[in-house]
Design a protein around this motif. Sequence first.
Motif, PDB file in Angstrom:
ATOM      1  N   PHE A 107      69.974  65.678  52.941  1.00 23.98           N
ATOM      2  CA  PHE A 107      69.915  65.587  51.481  1.00 23.98           C
ATOM      3  C   PHE A 107      69.227  66.824  50.893  1.00 23.98           C
ATOM      4  CE2 PHE A 107      69.646  60.756  52.156  1.00 23.98           C
ATOM      5  CZ  PHE A 107      71.017  60.599  52.027  1.00 23.98           C
ATOM      6  N   VAL A 108      68.122  67.209  51.488  1.00 23.88           N
ATOM      7  CA  VAL A 108      67.370  68.361  50.985  1.00 23.88           C
ATOM      8  C   VAL A 108      68.218  69.628  51.048  1.00 23.88           C
ATOM      9  CG1 VAL A 108      65.393  69.866  51.437  1.00 23.88           C
ATOM     10  CG2 VAL A 108      65.120  67.378  51.527  1.00 23.88           C
ATOM     11  N   ASP A 109      68.891  69.839  52.178  1.00 25.69           N
ATOM     12  CA  ASP A 109      69.719  71.029  52.328  1.00 25.69           C
ATOM     13  C   ASP A 109      70.841  71.064  51.292  1.00 25.69           C
ATOM     14  OD1 ASP A 109      68.150  71.784  54.465  1.00 25.69           O
ATOM     15  OD2 ASP A 109      69.555  71.074  55.995  1.00 25.69           O
ATOM     16  N   ALA A 110      71.444  69.901  51.047  1.00 27.97           N
ATOM     17  CA  ALA A 110      72.537  69.837  50.060  1.00 27.97           C
ATOM     18  C   ALA A 110      72.022  70.135  48.657  1.00 27.97           C
ATOM     19  CB  ALA A 110      73.188  68.452  50.098  1.00 27.97           C
ATOM     20  N   ALA A 111      70.818  69.677  48.346  1.00 30.65           N
ATOM     21  CA  ALA A 111      70.236  69.936  47.026  1.00 30.65           C
ATOM     22  C   ALA A 111      69.821  71.394  46.878  1.00 30.65           C
ATOM     23  CB  ALA A 111      69.040  69.020  46.802  1.00 30.65           C
ATOM     24  N   VAL A 112      69.268  71.972  47.940  1.00 33.78           N
ATOM     25  CA  VAL A 112      68.891  73.393  47.906  1.00 33.78           C
ATOM     26  C   VAL A 112      70.133  74.253  47.655  1.00 33.78           C
ATOM     27  CG1 VAL A 112      68.036  75.304  49.307  1.00 33.78           C
ATOM     28  CG2 VAL A 112      66.826  73.121  49.311  1.00 33.78           C
ATOM     29  N   ALA A 113      71.257  73.842  48.236  1.00 33.02           N
ATOM     30  CA  ALA A 113      72.507  74.572  48.012  1.00 33.02           C
ATOM     31  C   ALA A 113      72.921  74.521  46.550  1.00 33.02           C
ATOM     32  CB  ALA A 113      73.613  73.994  48.900  1.00 33.02           C
ATOM     33  N   ARG A 114      72.433  73.517  45.829  1.00 29.42           N
ATOM     34  CA  ARG A 114      72.709  73.401  44.390  1.00 29.42           C
ATOM     35  C   ARG A 114      71.671  74.144  43.551  1.00 29.42           C
ATOM     36  NH1 ARG A 114      74.572  67.415  42.418  1.00 29.42           N
ATOM     37  NH2 ARG A 114      76.217  66.990  43.949  1.00 29.42           N
ATOM     38  N   GLY A 115      70.680  74.740  44.214  1.00 27.82           N
ATOM     39  CA  GLY A 115      69.674  75.488  43.486  1.00 27.82           C
ATOM     40  C   GLY A 115      68.333  74.810  43.354  1.00 27.82           C
ATOM     41  N   TRP A 116      68.180  73.633  43.976  1.00 24.84           N
ATOM     42  CA  TRP A 116      66.904  72.910  43.903  1.00 24.84           C
ATOM     43  C   TRP A 116      65.877  73.557  44.815  1.00 24.84           C
ATOM     44  CZ3 TRP A 116      64.349  69.655  47.617  1.00 24.84           C
ATOM     45  CH2 TRP A 116      63.279  68.912  47.089  1.00 24.84           C
ATOM     46  N   SER A 117      64.614  73.533  44.405  1.00 22.62           N
ATOM     47  CA  SER A 117      63.526  74.088  45.205  1.00 22.62           C
ATOM     48  C   SER A 117      62.582  72.979  45.616  1.00 22.62           C
ATOM     49  CB  SER A 117      62.768  75.146  44.392  1.00 22.62           C
ATOM     50  OG  SER A 117      61.672  75.651  45.119  1.00 22.62           O
ATOM     51  N   SER A 118      62.327  72.866  46.909  1.00 24.87           N
ATOM     52  CA  SER A 118      61.473  71.798  47.418  1.00 24.87           C
ATOM     53  C   SER A 118      60.004  72.076  47.126  1.00 24.87           C
ATOM     54  CB  SER A 118      61.652  71.639  48.935  1.00 24.87           C
ATOM     55  OG  SER A 118      60.676  70.738  49.450  1.00 24.87           O
ATOM     56  N   PRO A 119      59.272  71.073  46.617  1.00 24.00           N
ATOM     57  CA  PRO A 119      57.841  71.259  46.382  1.00 24.00           C
ATOM     58  C   PRO A 119      57.042  71.311  47.680  1.00 24.00           C
ATOM     59  CG  PRO A 119      58.459  68.974  45.984  1.00 24.00           C
ATOM     60  CD  PRO A 119      59.738  69.728  46.214  1.00 24.00           C
ATOM     61  N   LYS A 128      75.472  59.237  39.305  1.00 26.39           N
ATOM     62  CA  LYS A 128      75.468  60.578  39.901  1.00 26.39           C
ATOM     63  C   LYS A 128      74.585  60.643  41.143  1.00 26.39           C
ATOM     64  CE  LYS A 128      76.445  63.106  35.614  1.00 26.39           C
ATOM     65  NZ  LYS A 128      75.924  64.113  34.649  1.00 26.39           N
ATOM     66  N   VAL A 129      73.507  59.883  41.146  1.00 22.99           N
ATOM     67  CA  VAL A 129      72.602  59.878  42.296  1.00 22.99           C
ATOM     68  C   VAL A 129      73.296  59.252  43.510  1.00 22.99           C
ATOM     69  CG1 VAL A 129      70.445  58.959  43.213  1.00 22.99           C
ATOM     70  CG2 VAL A 129      70.526  59.887  40.888  1.00 22.99           C
ATOM     71  N   LEU A 130      73.921  58.098  43.300  1.00 20.72           N
ATOM     72  CA  LEU A 130      74.603  57.426  44.407  1.00 20.72           C
ATOM     73  C   LEU A 130      75.795  58.252  44.892  1.00 20.72           C
ATOM     74  CD1 LEU A 130      74.547  53.673  43.306  1.00 20.72           C
ATOM     75  CD2 LEU A 130      73.051  54.847  44.928  1.00 20.72           C
ATOM     76  N   ALA A 131      76.490  58.913  43.965  1.00 18.95           N
ATOM     77  CA  ALA A 131      77.635  59.739  44.362  1.00 18.95           C
ATOM     78  C   ALA A 131      77.177  60.903  45.234  1.00 18.95           C
ATOM     79  CB  ALA A 131      78.360  60.251  43.127  1.00 18.95           C
ATOM     80  N   PHE A 132      76.075  61.544  44.858  1.00 18.50           N
ATOM     81  CA  PHE A 132      75.538  62.642  45.672  1.00 18.50           C
ATOM     82  C   PHE A 132      75.229  62.157  47.083  1.00 18.50           C
ATOM     83  CE2 PHE A 132      71.726  64.584  47.487  1.00 18.50           C
ATOM     84  CZ  PHE A 132      72.099  65.929  47.551  1.00 18.50           C
ATOM     85  N   LYS A 133      74.583  61.011  47.190  1.00 15.93           N
ATOM     86  CA  LYS A 133      74.200  60.506  48.508  1.00 15.93           C
ATOM     87  C   LYS A 133      75.431  60.202  49.365  1.00 15.93           C
ATOM     88  CE  LYS A 133      71.939  56.532  48.731  1.00 15.93           C
ATOM     89  NZ  LYS A 133      70.752  55.644  48.796  1.00 15.93           N
ATOM     90  N   GLU A 134      76.368  59.450  48.816  1.00 18.22           N
ATOM     91  CA  GLU A 134      77.534  59.054  49.597  1.00 18.22           C
ATOM     92  C   GLU A 134      78.380  60.264  49.989  1.00 18.22           C
ATOM     93  OE1 GLU A 134      79.412  55.091  48.874  1.00 18.22           O
ATOM     94  OE2 GLU A 134      78.606  55.417  46.860  1.00 18.22           O
ATOM     95  N   GLU A 135      78.565  61.205  49.055  1.00 20.25           N
ATOM     96  CA  GLU A 135      79.382  62.385  49.345  1.00 20.25           C
ATOM     97  C   GLU A 135      78.720  63.261  50.407  1.00 20.25           C
ATOM     98  OE1 GLU A 135      79.766  64.140  45.525  1.00 20.25           O
ATOM     99  OE2 GLU A 135      81.097  62.565  44.752  1.00 20.25           O
ATOM    100  N   THR A 136      77.390  63.393  50.324  1.00 22.15           N
ATOM    101  CA  THR A 136      76.671  64.224  51.294  1.00 22.15           C
ATOM    102  C   THR A 136      76.753  63.642  52.696  1.00 22.15           C
ATOM    103  OG1 THR A 136      75.134  64.997  49.577  1.00 22.15           O
ATOM    104  CG2 THR A 136      74.428  65.217  51.867  1.00 22.15           C
ATOM    105  N   LEU A 137      76.516  62.336  52.818  1.00 20.83           N
ATOM    106  CA  LEU A 137      76.566  61.711  54.137  1.00 20.83           C
ATOM    107  C   LEU A 137      77.986  61.686  54.696  1.00 20.83           C
ATOM    108  CD1 LEU A 137      74.044  58.766  53.641  1.00 20.83           C
ATOM    109  CD2 LEU A 137      73.665  60.964  54.774  1.00 20.83           C
ATOM    110  N   ALA A 138      78.964  61.436  53.824  1.00 17.40           N
ATOM    111  CA  ALA A 138      80.354  61.415  54.282  1.00 17.40           C
ATOM    112  C   ALA A 138      80.780  62.791  54.788  1.00 17.40           C
ATOM    113  CB  ALA A 138      81.259  60.957  53.144  1.00 17.40           C
TER     114      ALA A 138
END
Length: 303
Positions: A45-57, A129-139
């Motif tokens: 999940f973290v890697d997928a979000a970082v690819a979207r531009g998110w920065s981990s605290p 949108k949150v559930l879609a991100f999770k399901e799409e990432t795991l799939a």
Amino acid sequence: MARTDDDSWDITESVGATALGVAAARAAESRSDKPLFDDPCAQIFVDAAVARGWSSPFTAADPGPAQATRIRMVSAYAAARTKWFDEFFASAGADGIHQVVILAAGLDARAWRLPWPDGTVVFEIDQPKVLAFKEETLAAHGIQPVARHVAVPVDLRQDWPEALRQNGFDPTQPTAWLAEGLLPYLPAEAQDLLFERLHELSAPGSRAAVEGFGTDYFSDENQRIRKARMDAIREEAAKAGQQVTDVSELFYIEPREDVADWLTRHGWQTTVETSAEVTARYKPELAAEMLDIGSEFVDGKLA
């Protein structure tokens, strides 16, 4: 970061981003020498979000002492909290409960990583949108749920009980409910409504595991202490050219009834552990450093 009555968010925004912070903490725990649990989905999940531009605290370069302490304490608390709720579900499964509802599921991966009894169905409620991100990432990684997983994309401020029923929820069967990292993001009135609906949907034998935040947590004194700590952390980070987000800016800071008291009044048998007790049990090596943030862990059972 201000909240509104009809706000919504994607995974990297507002309340959605807090789920990513928790996932980063779970990923860090899974990589530790003696992890309390193994959550292989968290880093994905973290890697997928970082690819979207998110920065981990949790990956700040050269954090100052105040920020380093905050990261260590938040990570330890998140890990202990995760373990406590994992054990709740193991106990509920041993009680013969095969219907699970995770409220504001965020990036909870228990449907994919826990050893559920045969026949278990896990309903997850959260923003679409949150559930879609999770399901799409795991799939995308070919990761399949262990239990039967049913996503229910609906805001908890809407008619989620009807959405739950339409997706196959059976109110005549006992349910194991989870409310983890949720309540401060709801106004006090909405919290009461949430538990009223939960109670109405619960058959005898149902159980509820809740991370509660009561009167002491939202007291003026506790908030003053929190603000002083965060001001020191932000000042330290600013000197290093960094920004630190304070998730409490997303909270509804207002008095509310204690969760255990509410459940007890409505016929639930409850046991309560403080955050200090839970973190000391699961992270004894940090017991001397841990701050009691004022939350409670409530296990309720409807007779």
